[in-house]
Write a protein that holds these residues in place. Sequence first.
Motif, PDB file in Angstrom:
ATOM      1  N   THR A  95       0.733  -1.112  -0.103  1.00 42.66           N
ATOM      2  CA  THR A  95      -0.107  -0.091   0.144  1.00 42.66           C
ATOM      3  C   THR A  95       0.945   1.492   0.101  1.00 42.66           C
ATOM      4  O   THR A  95       2.066   1.187   0.688  1.00 42.66           O
ATOM      5  N   TYR A  96       0.332   2.336  -0.849  1.00 39.59           N
ATOM      6  CA  TYR A  96       1.362   3.635  -0.775  1.00 39.59           C
ATOM      7  C   TYR A  96       0.636   4.893  -0.025  1.00 39.59           C
ATOM      8  O   TYR A  96      -0.565   4.574   0.165  1.00 39.59           O
ATOM      9  N   GLN A  97       1.440   5.744  -0.092  1.00 39.64           N
ATOM     10  CA  GLN A  97       0.981   6.763   0.666  1.00 39.64           C
ATOM     11  C   GLN A  97       0.019   7.771  -0.148  1.00 39.64           C
ATOM     12  O   GLN A  97      -1.135   8.164   0.288  1.00 39.64           O
ATOM     13  N   ASP A  98      -0.164   7.685  -1.501  1.00 38.57           N
ATOM     14  CA  ASP A  98      -1.107   8.140  -2.468  1.00 38.57           C
ATOM     15  C   ASP A  98      -0.894   7.674  -3.879  1.00 38.57           C
ATOM     16  O   ASP A  98       0.094   6.890  -4.085  1.00 38.57           O
ATOM     17  N   TYR A  99      -1.589   8.108  -4.713  1.00 39.01           N
ATOM     18  CA  TYR A  99      -1.465   7.535  -5.975  1.00 39.01           C
ATOM     19  C   TYR A  99      -0.421   7.723  -6.843  1.00 39.01           C
ATOM     20  O   TYR A  99       0.111   7.000  -7.596  1.00 39.01           O
ATOM     21  N   SER A 100       0.086   8.958  -6.679  1.00 37.87           N
ATOM     22  CA  SER A 100       1.436   9.189  -7.227  1.00 37.87           C
ATOM     23  C   SER A 100       2.556   9.025  -6.679  1.00 37.87           C
ATOM     24  O   SER A 100       3.693   8.788  -7.396  1.00 37.87           O
ATOM     25  N   SER A 101       2.443   8.704  -5.256  1.00 42.39           N
ATOM     26  CA  SER A 101       4.040   8.589  -4.480  1.00 42.39           C
ATOM     27  C   SER A 101       4.041   6.963  -4.697  1.00 42.39           C
ATOM     28  O   SER A 101       2.894   6.181  -4.622  1.00 42.39           O
ATOM     29  N   ARG A 102       5.345   6.694  -4.487  1.00 42.69           N
ATOM     30  CA  ARG A 102       5.671   5.154  -4.730  1.00 42.69           C
ATOM     31  C   ARG A 102       6.423   4.835  -3.310  1.00 42.69           C
ATOM     32  O   ARG A 102       7.075   3.679  -3.035  1.00 42.69           O
ATOM     33  N   VAL A 103       6.169   5.633  -2.415  1.00 45.58           N
ATOM     34  CA  VAL A 103       6.569   5.570  -0.815  1.00 45.58           C
ATOM     35  C   VAL A 103       5.451   4.270  -0.208  1.00 45.58           C
ATOM     36  O   VAL A 103       4.448   4.626  -0.123  1.00 45.58           O
ATOM     37  N   ILE A 104       6.051   3.280   0.114  1.00 48.86           N
ATOM     38  CA  ILE A 104       5.183   2.238   0.618  1.00 48.86           C
ATOM     39  C   ILE A 104       4.856   2.491   2.056  1.00 48.86           C
ATOM     40  O   ILE A 104       5.799   2.759   3.131  1.00 48.86           O
ATOM     41  N   THR A 105       3.663   2.409   2.526  1.00 49.23           N
ATOM     42  CA  THR A 105       3.313   2.691   4.045  1.00 49.23           C
ATOM     43  C   THR A 105       2.818   1.394   4.721  1.00 49.23           C
ATOM     44  O   THR A 105       2.642   1.560   5.961  1.00 49.23           O
ATOM     45  N   GLY A 106       2.426   0.389   3.866  1.00 55.65           N
ATOM     46  CA  GLY A 106       2.205  -0.885   4.492  1.00 55.65           C
ATOM     47  C   GLY A 106       1.938  -1.927   3.321  1.00 55.65           C
ATOM     48  O   GLY A 106       2.259  -1.683   2.267  1.00 55.65           O
ATOM     49  N   TYR A 107       1.319  -2.956   4.009  1.00 55.16           N
ATOM     50  CA  TYR A 107       1.049  -4.081   3.029  1.00 55.16           C
ATOM     51  C   TYR A 107      -0.527  -4.844   3.089  1.00 55.16           C
ATOM     52  O   TYR A 107      -1.025  -4.529   4.719  1.00 55.16           O
ATOM     53  N   ALA A 108      -0.948  -5.075   2.381  1.00 64.95           N
ATOM     54  CA  ALA A 108      -2.483  -5.846   2.456  1.00 64.95           C
ATOM     55  C   ALA A 108      -1.978  -7.269   2.036  1.00 64.95           C
ATOM     56  O   ALA A 108      -1.867  -7.625   0.811  1.00 64.95           O
ATOM     57  N   ALA A 109      -2.856  -8.244   2.903  1.00 67.22           N
ATOM     58  CA  ALA A 109      -2.776  -9.514   2.455  1.00 67.22           C
ATOM     59  C   ALA A 109      -4.248  -9.968   2.448  1.00 67.22           C
ATOM     60  O   ALA A 109      -5.063  -9.544   3.260  1.00 67.22           O
ATOM     61  N   THR A 110      -4.661 -10.830   1.224  1.00 67.91           N
ATOM     62  CA  THR A 110      -5.999 -11.016   1.206  1.00 67.91           C
ATOM     63  C   THR A 110      -6.265 -12.902   0.960  1.00 67.91           C
ATOM     64  O   THR A 110      -5.226 -13.251   0.268  1.00 67.91           O
ATOM     65  N   GLN A 111      -7.173 -13.294   1.259  1.00 66.46           N
ATOM     66  CA  GLN A 111      -7.337 -14.859   0.783  1.00 66.46           C
ATOM     67  C   GLN A 111      -8.963 -14.943   0.491  1.00 66.46           C
ATOM     68  O   GLN A 111      -9.616 -15.006   1.677  1.00 66.46           O
ATOM     69  N   PRO A 112      -9.454 -15.411  -0.449  1.00 69.27           N
ATOM     70  CA  PRO A 112     -10.544 -15.737  -0.790  1.00 69.27           C
ATOM     71  C   PRO A 112     -10.984 -16.927  -0.285  1.00 69.27           C
ATOM     72  O   PRO A 112     -10.114 -18.108  -0.497  1.00 69.27           O
ATOM     73  N   VAL A 113     -12.174 -17.297   0.170  1.00 66.83           N
ATOM     74  CA  VAL A 113     -12.568 -18.384   0.877  1.00 66.83           C
ATOM     75  C   VAL A 113     -13.918 -19.031   0.469  1.00 66.83           C
ATOM     76  O   VAL A 113     -14.774 -18.251   0.175  1.00 66.83           O
ATOM     77  N   PHE A 114     -14.124 -20.166   0.044  1.00 67.07           N
ATOM     78  CA  PHE A 114     -15.624 -20.617  -0.425  1.00 67.07           C
ATOM     79  C   PHE A 114     -15.947 -21.834   0.458  1.00 67.07           C
ATOM     80  O   PHE A 114     -15.356 -22.782   0.844  1.00 67.07           O
ATOM     81  N   ILE A 115     -17.329 -21.794   0.933  1.00 66.93           N
ATOM     82  CA  ILE A 115     -17.790 -22.505   1.898  1.00 66.93           C
ATOM     83  C   ILE A 115     -19.129 -23.161   1.526  1.00 66.93           C
ATOM     84  O   ILE A 115     -20.074 -22.367   1.062  1.00 66.93           O
ATOM     85  N   GLN A 116     -19.150 -24.458   1.459  1.00 68.19           N
ATOM     86  CA  GLN A 116     -20.377 -24.935   1.037  1.00 68.19           C
ATOM     87  C   GLN A 116     -21.185 -25.494   2.206  1.00 68.19           C
ATOM     88  O   GLN A 116     -20.810 -26.639   2.854  1.00 68.19           O
ATOM     89  N   LEU A 117     -22.508 -25.213   2.315  1.00 67.77           N
ATOM     90  CA  LEU A 117     -23.208 -25.369   3.265  1.00 67.77           C
ATOM     91  C   LEU A 117     -24.175 -26.802   2.882  1.00 67.77           C
ATOM     92  O   LEU A 117     -25.107 -26.425   2.014  1.00 67.77           O
ATOM     93  N   ARG A 118     -24.012 -27.935   3.296  1.00 68.64           N
ATOM     94  CA  ARG A 118     -24.873 -28.968   2.960  1.00 68.64           C
ATOM     95  C   ARG A 118     -26.291 -28.834   3.312  1.00 68.64           C
ATOM     96  O   ARG A 118     -27.214 -29.533   3.033  1.00 68.64           O
ATOM     97  N   SER A 119     -26.485 -28.014   4.612  1.00 63.50           N
ATOM     98  CA  SER A 119     -27.594 -27.706   5.282  1.00 63.50           C
ATOM     99  C   SER A 119     -27.570 -26.080   5.458  1.00 63.50           C
ATOM    100  O   SER A 119     -26.626 -25.819   5.850  1.00 63.50           O
ATOM    101  N   ILE A 120     -28.924 -25.783   5.627  1.00 65.58           N
ATOM    102  CA  ILE A 120     -28.839 -24.242   5.983  1.00 65.58           C
ATOM    103  C   ILE A 120     -29.215 -24.089   7.542  1.00 65.58           C
ATOM    104  O   ILE A 120     -29.764 -22.955   7.751  1.00 65.58           O
ATOM    105  N   GLU A 121     -29.116 -25.330   8.043  1.00 66.43           N
ATOM    106  CA  GLU A 121     -29.679 -25.313   9.636  1.00 66.43           C
ATOM    107  C   GLU A 121     -28.903 -24.132  10.236  1.00 66.43           C
ATOM    108  O   GLU A 121     -29.277 -23.412  11.283  1.00 66.43           O
ATOM    109  N   HIS A 122     -27.437 -23.889   9.996  1.00 66.44           N
ATOM    110  CA  HIS A 122     -26.876 -23.078  10.878  1.00 66.44           C
ATOM    111  C   HIS A 122     -26.028 -21.929  10.009  1.00 66.44           C
ATOM    112  O   HIS A 122     -25.510 -20.968  10.403  1.00 66.44           O
ATOM    113  N   TYR A 123     -27.049 -21.611   8.960  1.00 63.48           N
ATOM    114  CA  TYR A 123     -26.756 -20.689   8.008  1.00 63.48           C
ATOM    115  C   TYR A 123     -26.631 -19.081   8.696  1.00 63.48           C
ATOM    116  O   TYR A 123     -25.825 -18.426   8.464  1.00 63.48           O
TER     117      TYR A 123
END
Length: 242
Positions: A95-123
Amino acid sequence: MKLMLSSLLFASLMATATHASPVPDFPFVTVTGTAQMEVAPDSARITLVIRSNAETADAATSAVYQQGRSLLSYLQSKGVDLADIEAAQINKEATYQDYSSRVITGYAATQPVFIQLRSIEHYIDIMDHLFKQPNIFSIQGQFETSQKEQLEQELMAKAGADARQRAERLANAQGAGIHSVFAISEGSRSWGNLSSDFGFGAGSGVYGVQMRASADMAESSLVLPKHIRIQQSVNVIYRLAN
């Protein structure tokens, strides 16, 4: 000679265009037949993204790992099999300070997860838990039915019959009749995508409040749909009888 070549080229292009024309060279009528039904859902699929922002890549990634472990533990406590939980590879970006700056201010980590519920009892409990987690975002739910394939076949047959009736009415109104099917294609279908802030999308089902099992759950505003609407459509071109 140039004039002759130009004339031959023009004639060739016209012949090709005529041959490639998608419009039948006989009288026809095109219609779309539809069929739909409402069924009670018995399963669901949930998608979400675990995301964390931190000053260091290690901290951001570790937070995603920790949230993932906590989520797996909770889902197992609700009877969800590990085989029904899929997680994509973790992605890390600076992550950067702004759109034009290349100064790194931090990092973002992401992970998509997919869950199949065979029953909607606990949905409802599961969705309520997900909304309250600090590092879980983009939560979406889709209700389904285990009879999907069977119902699709039934609806397709009804959609085909509806198309035939529509074509016959149009043809009869002009004093003609239906000869045969020239072309057919499957139209769009909907299985009730539910993806608003509370896991439900407008127009995707007929919803009604269901009573909660205990008083300590009453503060949740989530509800289950009584029905989801299933729809099939078919596009048909009929050749008119001479």
